[in-house]
Design a protein around this motif. Structure first.
Motif, PDB file in Angstrom:
ATOM      1  N   ASP A 116      -9.344   3.074  -3.977  1.00 37.10           N
ATOM      2  CA  ASP A 116      -8.725   2.285  -5.034  1.00 37.10           C
ATOM      3  C   ASP A 116      -7.404   1.674  -4.570  1.00 37.10           C
ATOM      4  N   LEU A 117      -6.615   2.463  -3.848  1.00 43.57           N
ATOM      5  CA  LEU A 117      -5.334   1.953  -3.373  1.00 43.57           C
ATOM      6  C   LEU A 117      -5.514   0.815  -2.374  1.00 43.57           C
ATOM      7  N   GLU A 118      -6.467   0.962  -1.470  1.00 45.33           N
ATOM      8  CA  GLU A 118      -6.713  -0.097  -0.486  1.00 45.33           C
ATOM      9  C   GLU A 118      -7.215  -1.368  -1.163  1.00 45.33           C
TER      10      GLU A 118
ATOM     11  N   GLU B 221      -4.434   8.143  -7.301  1.00 41.35           N
ATOM     12  CA  GLU B 221      -5.535   7.207  -7.098  1.00 41.35           C
ATOM     13  C   GLU B 221      -6.120   7.441  -5.717  1.00 41.35           C
TER      14      GLU B 221
ATOM     15  N   SER C 180       1.424   8.050  -5.720  1.00 46.94           N
ATOM     16  CA  SER C 180       0.105   8.482  -6.179  1.00 46.94           C
ATOM     17  C   SER C 180      -0.035   9.992  -6.034  1.00 46.94           C
TER      18      SER C 180
ATOM     19  N   GLU D  73      -6.700  -2.340  -4.274  1.00 42.00           N
ATOM     20  CA  GLU D  73      -5.609  -2.934  -5.045  1.00 42.00           C
ATOM     21  C   GLU D  73      -4.609  -3.641  -4.134  1.00 42.00           C
ATOM     22  N   SER D  74      -4.258  -3.003  -3.020  1.00 40.17           N
ATOM     23  CA  SER D  74      -3.287  -3.620  -2.115  1.00 40.17           C
ATOM     24  C   SER D  74      -3.856  -4.864  -1.455  1.00 40.17           C
TER      25      SER D  74
ATOM     26  N   PHE E 255       0.833  -1.209   0.000  1.00 40.63           N
ATOM     27  CA  PHE E 255       0.000   0.000   0.000  1.00 40.63           C
ATOM     28  C   PHE E 255       0.863   1.252   0.000  1.00 40.63           C
TER      29      PHE E 255
ATOM     30  N   MET F 262       2.451   2.151  -3.418  1.00 39.39           N
ATOM     31  CA  MET F 262       1.497   2.787  -4.333  1.00 39.39           C
ATOM     32  C   MET F 262       1.113   4.182  -3.841  1.00 39.39           C
ATOM     33  N   PHE F 263       0.920   4.315  -2.545  1.00 39.39           N
ATOM     34  CA  PHE F 263       0.516   5.574  -1.916  1.00 39.39           C
ATOM     35  C   PHE F 263       1.527   6.680  -2.200  1.00 39.39           C
TER      36      PHE F 263
ATOM     37  N   GLN G 157      -7.892   6.698  -2.016  1.00 38.67           N
ATOM     38  CA  GLN G 157      -7.603   5.731  -0.955  1.00 38.67           C
ATOM     39  C   GLN G 157      -8.386   4.444  -1.174  1.00 38.67           C
TER      40      GLN G 157
END
Length: 219
Positions: free
Chosen positions: A65-67, A61, A55, A69-70, A48, A51-52, A63
């Motif tokens: 979407d990131l959560e 992206e 971003s 995806e992770s 996470f 990516m965070f 939060q």
């Protein structure tokens, strides 16, 4: 003269998502081949964070979407049969209705200057949480607004620009040394580290034990 406070939200005004993360990592362990929930949590957090931190701007992206995806990456890594959508929904439910710290409402009611929320979160989620707890900040600025996350400068710059305040007219309060203290300090904003657990205080950092302590620093 301090004219306003910028305040982080999750981990500062309301509780972080540690409790729900424990439940989710246990569910991934129970349905996969991970031997330890701490290993699962560590992989999830690292994935996470990677990516965070990348971003921002056109690559931004949310939060959510990131959560999601992770979580998908973590489920795949540990060969879990858990449903990423259902686990994500658990995270989102927390973000919209998080438990609030005991003194937070009193802090908002007693603070004699405007309090603005400055948070790494999606706008719709934090507005749900603010409404859920009946809070009334002077304004709310999110990573989704700035298309960037703390500790990058864009979110702090957005808050300053929209409030018409200068860095030396604001104190930022937050529970993260890296995101809140270092991020705000880089723009010349004064900071207070909310150190609820009594951790060792780094040199040059001013800490407070709860939000009400912050009222001693304005006047």
């Amino acid at each position: 003269m301090i004219k306003a406070l910028f305040v982080d939200f999750y981990g500062t005004v309301v509780h972080e998502d540690g409790a729900v993360i424990k439940v989710i990592t246990q569910m991934i362990k129970d349905t996969g081949d991970g031997s330890d929930t701490s290993d699962i949590g560590s992989f999830w957090w690292t994935d996470f964070q990677t990516m965070f931190l990348n971003s921002f701007g056109i690559a931004f992206e949310t939060q959510r979407d990131l959560e999601r995806e992770s979580l998908e990456h973590t489920i795949e890594k540990f060969h879990s049969s858990a449903d990423a959508s259902k686990l994500s929904d658990m995270m989102f439910e927390h973000w919209m209705r998080p438990p609030i710290f005991e003194e937070s409402k009193e802090f908002f009611s007693k603070c004699p200057i405007p309090v603005y929320i400055v948070s790494n979160i999606d706008t719709s989620d934090i507005m749900c949480a603010i409404e859920y707890h009946g809070l009334n900040p002077a304004g709310v600025f999110t990573s989704e607004d700035a298309r960037s996350y703390k500790p990058r400068r864009e979110l702090f710059e957005l808050a300053l620009s929209n409030t018409g305040l200068m860095p030396d007219e604001v104190i930022h309060i937050g529970d993260s040394i890296s995101s809140d203290v270092k991020g705000a300090s880089a723009l010349g904003i004064g900071t207070l580290w909310l150190n609820r657990s009594g951790k060792a205080v780094p040199e040059g950092v001013t800490d407070i034990k709860d939000l009400l302590d912050a009222l001693d620093f304005i006047g």
